[in-house]
Design an enzyme around this catalytic site. Structure first.
Site, PDB file in Angstrom:
ATOM      1  N   GLY A  11      56.907  52.707  59.145  1.00  0.00           N
ATOM      2  CA  GLY A  11      57.565  51.912  60.648  1.00  0.00           C
ATOM      3  C   GLY A  11      58.068  51.673  61.214  1.00  0.00           C
ATOM      4  O   GLY A  11      58.945  50.627  61.983  1.00  0.00           O
TER       5      GLY A  11
ATOM      6  N   ASN B 136      68.718  50.096  54.015  1.00  0.00           N
ATOM      7  CA  ASN B 136      67.903  51.429  53.259  1.00  0.00           C
ATOM      8  C   ASN B 136      69.258  52.978  53.255  1.00  0.00           C
ATOM      9  O   ASN B 136      68.289  53.536  52.125  1.00  0.00           O
ATOM     10  CB  ASN B 136      67.494  52.505  54.501  1.00  0.00           C
TER      11      ASN B 136
ATOM     12  N   GLN C 215      62.434  48.607  53.485  1.00  0.00           N
ATOM     13  CA  GLN C 215      62.980  49.295  51.681  1.00  0.00           C
ATOM     14  C   GLN C 215      62.588  47.725  51.180  1.00  0.00           C
ATOM     15  O   GLN C 215      63.172  48.107  49.122  1.00  0.00           O
ATOM     16  CB  GLN C 215      64.525  49.576  52.220  1.00  0.00           C
TER      17      GLN C 215
ATOM     18  N   HIS D  96      54.832  53.920  52.160  1.00  0.00           N
ATOM     19  CA  HIS D  96      54.968  55.495  51.929  1.00  0.00           C
ATOM     20  C   HIS D  96      56.726  55.265  50.454  1.00  0.00           C
ATOM     21  O   HIS D  96      56.516  56.312  49.875  1.00  0.00           O
ATOM     22  CB  HIS D  96      55.291  56.641  52.231  1.00  0.00           C
TER      23      HIS D  96
ATOM     24  N   THR E 275      42.372  55.686  65.865  1.00  0.00           N
ATOM     25  CA  THR E 275      41.079  55.259  65.219  1.00  0.00           C
ATOM     26  C   THR E 275      41.852  55.389  64.076  1.00  0.00           C
ATOM     27  O   THR E 275      42.834  55.979  63.378  1.00  0.00           O
ATOM     28  CB  THR E 275      40.265  56.671  65.245  1.00  0.00           C
TER      29      THR E 275
ATOM     30  N   CYS F 282      73.158  65.166  57.391  1.00  0.00           N
ATOM     31  CA  CYS F 282      72.996  67.063  56.968  1.00  0.00           C
ATOM     32  C   CYS F 282      72.066  67.505  58.123  1.00  0.00           C
ATOM     33  O   CYS F 282      72.109  68.041  58.296  1.00  0.00           O
ATOM     34  CB  CYS F 282      73.645  67.296  55.654  1.00  0.00           C
TER      35      CYS F 282
END
Length: 397
Positions: free
Chosen positions: A72, A153, A181, A203, A239, A326
């Site tokens: 993304g 997100n 998302q 993912h 590739t 964080c």
């Protein structure tokens, strides 16, 4: 102790079904797709079959409108930098986006501002939704592109993409959406929704890390982001990640095939969890309750600090995330929560829980049991909570 993974907006577990489809291209058909021999040709065929199927699932008119990328962030960078650099010579040097985009968009806009491009950052209001009329009012003669994410997100709010797309088409302005998302959770049709460019990744939908795509409508002028070989029709060198591309295709297909059933299940659990957590004193849900992703719960609890909440959740077997930055070592609260108008002291006490196919009703029960206890524990040690209660008592005296 239970172990509950509730950070699926960050990444998801690789689906066994997806892995099974990927395995031949990791172990047997490992040839370079640019090669002329048989094993390379088989890899090339797999890439093109995936491209054709993904184009169909996204509503693209042509398979060659799909370009495979590393994910993304690369797709977002390419969409903005590629279009802006291509249109600069025509005097198109203005970008419209929102204040709560992913940093892959915001930091790219900052980079383009250093090159002399002008950026308008739209408000998203308390419910975390961009108003289409604000987009239309911001469009100028020199506007090159509008980039509004499909779903946020952090707080999961779903944006009025079709309305924004229609406005952009009306004014002859290119429209890009970061659908990282949203893909697999909402019905996307780039043609019907007047989307000119779209980013997504594998993912977030139980596919592999390291593979994504950029949809570019035929006729859109865009400069290359990565130069080198002639892969992706000379537009994106490197590739091809054949197994990753096959995995992206398989993950998107699986998500679309199971969308209705999964969304109904997740929405039911999401709403039950929100209702339960709102019983905690001085808690709030962030973002619109209706127009949000089915598996997203983002809450704030006054008087506590987000990092402490995450650590206590982890000790109780719950993997979650916070709006606070964080991981960067910063104590600043999330730019998303500030964009919807939360003051710093409230935004600091945020928690995002995001669910997947594997989440159960028992998991929700456990979270509802654990979170109130942790909030009470942290508030008992919090000078800020003590001050809140003292001020409250003085007002009621």
């Amino acid at each position: 102790m239970r172990n509950i993974y509730a950070d699926n907006s960050a990444t998801t577990a690789l689906s066994p079904v997806v892995l099974e489809k990927m395995m031949p291209y990791l172990t047997e058909v490992y040839g370079n797709p640019s090669s002329l021999y048989r094993i390379g040709g088989a890899a090339k065929e797999a890439v093109e079959k995936s491209r054709e199927n993904i184009a169909k699932n996204l509503g693209a008119k042509f398979p060659n409108e799909i370009f495979f990328t590393s994910g993304g962030s690369e797709s977002d960078n390419w969409a903005l930098k590629g279009v802006c650099h291509a249109l600069k010579a025509k005097g198109k040097n203005h970008i419209i986006t929102s204040k709560f985009e992913h940093h892959a968009i915001l930091h790219t806009c900052e980079s383009l501002e250093k090159e002399g491009f002008e950026v308008t950052y739209l408000d998203v209001y308390e419910n975390g939704i961009v108003h289409p009329e604000d987009v239309e009012n911001a469009i100028k003669e020199n506007t090159a592109i509008v980039s509004i994410m499909y779903a946020n997100n952090e707080i999961g709010t779903i944006q009025p993409i079709s309305e924004i797309g229609a406005i952009c088409k009306k004014h002859g302005v290119l429209f890009h959406t970061d659908a990282v998302q949203a893909a697999g959770f909402v019905k996307i049709n780039v043609t019907e929704q007047n989307i000119d460019l779209l980013s997504m990744t594998a993912h977030k939908i139980h596919g592999p890390k390291g593979c994504g795509l950029l949809y570019v409508r035929r006729g859109v002028k865009i400069e290359n982001l990565i130069d080198g070989g002639a892969q992706e029709r000379g537009r994106r060198a490197g590739t091809e990640n054949v197994a990753g591309i096959v995995g992206l295709d398989a993950a998107l297909q699986l998500a679309i095939d199971t969308m209705s059933e999964r969304n109904a299940k997740l929405t039911k659990m999401r709403d039950r969890l929100i209702d339960g957590l709102l019983k905690i004193e001085r808690s709030r849900i962030n973002g619109d309750r209706v127009h949000r992703l089915p598996g997203n719960v983002n809450m704030c609890f006054e008087g506590i600090e987000g990092e402490s909440l995450l650590l206590r959740l982890d000790l109780n077997g719950i993997s979650a995330s916070s709006g606070s930055a964080c991981t960067s070592g910063s104590l600043d609260p999330s730019h998303v929560l500030l964009a919807i108008g939360l003051p710093h002291e409230i935004a600091h006490g945020s928690m995002r829980l995001s669910f997947s196919d594997g989440t159960t009703e028992e998991d929700i029960d456990y979270i509802l049991e654990v979170v109130p206890k942790i909030v009470d524990y942290l508030r008992a040690m919090s000078p800020l909570w003590e001050k809140i209660k003292k001020d409250e008592a003085a007002q009621n005296a």
